[in-house]
Design a protein around this motif. Structure first.
Motif, PDB file in Angstrom:
ATOM      1  N   GLU A   1      -8.540   1.637   8.331  1.00 28.29           N
ATOM      2  CA  GLU A   1      -7.408   1.229   7.503  1.00 28.29           C
ATOM      3  C   GLU A   1      -6.395   0.555   8.404  1.00 28.29           C
ATOM      4  O   GLU A   1      -5.892   1.174   9.339  1.00 28.29           O
ATOM      5  CB  GLU A   1      -6.737   2.474   6.930  1.00 28.29           C
ATOM      6  CG  GLU A   1      -7.093   2.771   5.505  1.00 28.29           C
ATOM      7  CD  GLU A   1      -6.294   3.979   5.042  1.00 28.29           C
ATOM      8  OE1 GLU A   1      -6.892   4.837   4.415  1.00 28.29           O
ATOM      9  OE2 GLU A   1      -5.089   4.044   5.348  1.00 28.29           O
TER      10      GLU A   1
ATOM     11  N   ASN B   1      -2.817  -1.640   8.536  1.00 29.42           N
ATOM     12  CA  ASN B   1      -1.640  -2.078   7.788  1.00 29.42           C
ATOM     13  C   ASN B   1      -1.154  -3.413   8.332  1.00 29.42           C
ATOM     14  O   ASN B   1      -1.055  -3.592   9.538  1.00 29.42           O
ATOM     15  CB  ASN B   1      -0.522  -1.048   7.954  1.00 29.42           C
ATOM     16  CG  ASN B   1      -0.697   0.115   7.021  1.00 29.42           C
ATOM     17  OD1 ASN B   1      -1.560   0.106   6.156  1.00 29.42           O
ATOM     18  ND2 ASN B   1       0.136   1.116   7.180  1.00 29.42           N
TER      19      ASN B   1
ATOM     20  N   THR C   1       3.549  -3.964   2.400  1.00 28.29           N
ATOM     21  CA  THR C   1       2.426  -3.611   3.265  1.00 28.29           C
ATOM     22  C   THR C   1       1.105  -3.951   2.598  1.00 28.29           C
ATOM     23  O   THR C   1       0.882  -3.583   1.446  1.00 28.29           O
ATOM     24  CB  THR C   1       2.467  -2.103   3.589  1.00 28.29           C
ATOM     25  OG1 THR C   1       3.728  -1.797   4.154  1.00 28.29           O
ATOM     26  CG2 THR C   1       1.369  -1.725   4.560  1.00 28.29           C
TER      27      THR C   1
ATOM     28  N   ILE D   1       1.377  -2.227  -0.937  1.00 28.90           N
ATOM     29  CA  ILE D   1       2.347  -1.146  -1.069  1.00 28.90           C
ATOM     30  C   ILE D   1       3.731  -1.735  -0.817  1.00 28.90           C
ATOM     31  O   ILE D   1       3.975  -2.339   0.231  1.00 28.90           O
ATOM     32  CB  ILE D   1       2.076  -0.014  -0.057  1.00 28.90           C
ATOM     33  CG1 ILE D   1       0.657   0.528  -0.235  1.00 28.90           C
ATOM     34  CG2 ILE D   1       3.097   1.098  -0.199  1.00 28.90           C
ATOM     35  CD1 ILE D   1       0.130   1.256   0.959  1.00 28.90           C
TER      36      ILE D   1
HETATM   37  C1  LIG Z   1      -0.018   2.182   6.231  1.00 27.72           C
HETATM   38  O1  LIG Z   1       1.145   2.121   5.457  1.00 27.72           O
HETATM   39  C2  LIG Z   1       1.229   3.167   4.493  1.00 27.72           C
HETATM   40  C3  LIG Z   1       2.465   2.909   3.682  1.00 27.72           C
HETATM   41  O2  LIG Z   1       3.523   2.482   4.462  1.00 27.72           O
HETATM   42  C4  LIG Z   1       1.282   4.502   5.196  1.00 27.72           C
HETATM   43  O3  LIG Z   1       1.320   5.527   4.246  1.00 27.72           O
HETATM   44  C5  LIG Z   1       0.040   4.646   6.050  1.00 27.72           C
HETATM   45  O4  LIG Z   1       0.113   5.829   6.798  1.00 27.72           O
HETATM   46  C6  LIG Z   1      -0.078   3.472   6.979  1.00 27.72           C
HETATM   47  N1  LIG Z   1      -1.351   3.560   7.670  1.00 27.72           N
HETATM   48  C7  LIG Z   1      -1.496   3.371   8.987  1.00 27.72           C
HETATM   49  C8  LIG Z   1      -2.843   3.479   9.520  1.00 27.72           C
HETATM   50  O5  LIG Z   1      -0.532   3.121   9.698  1.00 27.72           O
END
Ligand SMILES: *[C@@H]1O[C@H](CO)[C@@H](O)[C@H](O)[C@H]1NC(C)=O
Ligand SMILES: *[C@@H]1O[C@H](CO)[C@@H](O)[C@H](O)[C@H]1NC(C)=O
Ligand SMILES: *[C@@H]1O[C@H](CO)[C@@H](O)[C@H](O)[C@H]1NC(C)=O
Ligand SMILES: *[C@@H]1O[C@H](CO)[C@@H](O)[C@H](O)[C@H]1NC(C)=O
Length: 443
Positions: free
Chosen positions: A166, A168, A229, A214
């Motif tokens: 994942e 972001n 995001t 998001i």
């Molecule tokens: C990505 O962004 C979401 C929402 O801001 C957050 O909940 C999530 O932990 C983030 N994931 C990573 C891998 O940083």
């Protein structure tokens, strides 16, 4: 004079026609005050009342996943971003300007939202931004850009190579908070994912699973700005690693298991096992190049390699011990008998060729000593020989029936270790199966 009059007339006609319906860009640009150097347009956020926030709409498409670096925890992608916002001063009625629906305006003349990607760690030279932006009659401006971006992404390698990552990609204004710049998206994440999947050419070993949008509305209390995001979820195609690492290691384990059936008397067993151990260490070297040393929790594949290495290493040690015990046994028992054996062998070899040779080639000469011996002596000689050989055979039989203590211990150790080895393999493989291999079936 007449010429001048006609010129003036023509000019008048031109002006009057431009007022009714102007098909040149000049009229429009003049109407928008873009012909003169207008610094105001470039410095001021284009709203009539400063309390109105500017909504910046962003669309991001993923053109390619170029590289995922597990060591540095970065992902290099090729992205296309379109920003849209409204300039309240630059509007026109298309009917007044010969139905002009779009106008390209140099970026340098306009105010641009300072929206950037927070995870971006690449140098700015890789951004390809058009020098102009498109302006629509309702004041909407759209600025597309494409970029080769290296972004930081926390890669979780626990399930490697059956992992899903994942990443972001967060857009946010650097200077302005939510009262000035708000972020949103034009298309839904489903549409963007579909388009990205169609457009994507370079994917490497990755597959785009999903993109999610998001929106985070920052407030003064949270201390964060508005953020948009894109959560990009990518899955690794694991087949290369399965073929390259997992299956060979499994075969090495099976081979090591099979090597228990190699006879102990031949010296090959130990060298065979050591060869397997070396092959596994080559696999460990490959793994070292892939996995980062920053992991808090050991990835399953590392545990798998280390466990197989340990199992085979232990079995090499065991083979050494068993070999040593066999040798010890040979030293204690065989050294005492081997000279006797050798003598008997020599005697037998000496005797054997004489009999056929005597029978075939020189019957006349050998008959002379035979004549001298009388029948009784001859029988006695034969009896002695027969007794001697009988004793030898009995001793040899005793040897075989009663192996040395060390040898017996070696056989017991070997059987017990083999049973333990088999059990350990079973437990280990089934444990790996529940935690890690099971991920294979989902592909
Ligand atoms: C990505 O962004 C979401 C929402 O801001 C957050 O909940 C999530 O932990 C983030 N994931 C990573 C891998 O940083
Ligand atoms: C262009 O500038 C003139 C004066 O400089 C002003 O009167 C006019 O309203 C401006 N037009 C637009 C569309 O801003
Ligand atoms: C302005 O016009 C563009 C292009 O026709 C359109 O995509 C956009 O939705 C319009 N914006 C508003 C706020 O109506
Ligand atoms: C964030 O703000 C936008 C526009 O003001 C609004 O449409 C949206 O629902 C808000 N989102 C959240 C999560 O509060």
């Amino acid at each position: 004079m007449s010429a001048l009059r006609t010129l003036a007339f023509l000019a008048l006609v031109g002006v009057s026609s431009s007022q009714t319906s102007d098909c040149s860009y000049v009229g429009l640009l003049t109407h928008l005050n873009l012909t003169t150097t207008n610094d105001l347009l470039a410095t001021m956020r284009p709203v009539k009342s400063w309390t109105t926030p500017t909504l910046v709409q962003l669309d991001m498409l993923l053109y390619g996943i170029l590289e995922v670096d597990e060591k540095t925890q970065t992902v290099t992608t090729h992205i296309w971003v379109e920003m849209r916002w409204t300039n309240e001063f630059l509007t026109w009625n298309p009917e007044d300007f010969c139905e002009v629906n779009v106008l390209t305006v140099p970026q340098s003349k306009l105010w641009l939202p300072d929206v950037q990607i927070l995870e971006d760690v690449s140098d700015t030279s890789s951004i390809h931004r058009s020098s102009v932006v498109n302006l629509y009659p309702n004041g909407t401006l759209s600025a597309p850009a494409r970029q080769r971006m290296t972004s930081t992404c926390w890669l979780n390698l626990l399930m490697f190579p059956f992992d899903t990552q994942e990443c972001n990609i967060t857009f946010s204004s650097i200077n302005s908070d939510g009262s000035a710049i708000q972020l949103g998206s034009v298309n839904t994440d489903k549409t963007l994912t579909l388009i990205s999947e169609k457009l994507m050419i370079t994917k490497g070993e990755w597959e785009l699973t999903k993109m999610e949008i998001i929106v985070f509305n920052g407030t003064k209390t949270t201390g964060r700005r508005h953020e948009l995001t894109y959560k990009v979820i990518i899955a690794r195609k694991p087949m290369l690693y399965v073929i390259n690492l997992i299956i060979p290691l499994l075969y090495f384990l099976v081979l090591d298991f099979a090597s228990f059936f190699i006879s102990e008397d031949r010296g090959e067993k130990l060298s065979f096992k050591v060869t397997i151990l070396l092959s596994i260490s080559v696999m460990l070297l490959i793994l070292k190049d892939i996995l980062p040393s920053t992991e808090k929790k050991l990835p399953w594949i590392a545990s798998y390699c280390v466990a197989i290495f340990t199992i085979v290493g232990l079995s090499v040690l065991e083979a050494m011990l068993v070999g040593y015990l066999y040798d010890l046994d040979g030293c204690c028992c065989k050294t005492a008998q081997s000279p006797a054996d050798a003598q008997v062998d020599i005697q037998l070899e000496d005797n054997n060729p004489k009999e056929p040779a005597g029978a075939k080639y020189i019957p006349e000469k050998s008959s002379l000593p035979l004549d001298r011996l009388n029948g009784y002596d001859l029988l006695k000689l034969i009896l002695e020989k027969v007794k001697a050989t009988q004793q030898e055979v009995e001793e040899q039989n005793k040897d075989q029936r009663k192996p040395g203590r060390c040898r017996r211990a070696a056989v017991i150790i070997d059987s017990v270790f083999f049973a333990l080895y088999f059990l350990t393999d079973l437990v280990f493989l089934s444990y790996m199966n529940t935690h890690w291999f099971s991920a294979i079936y989902s592909y």
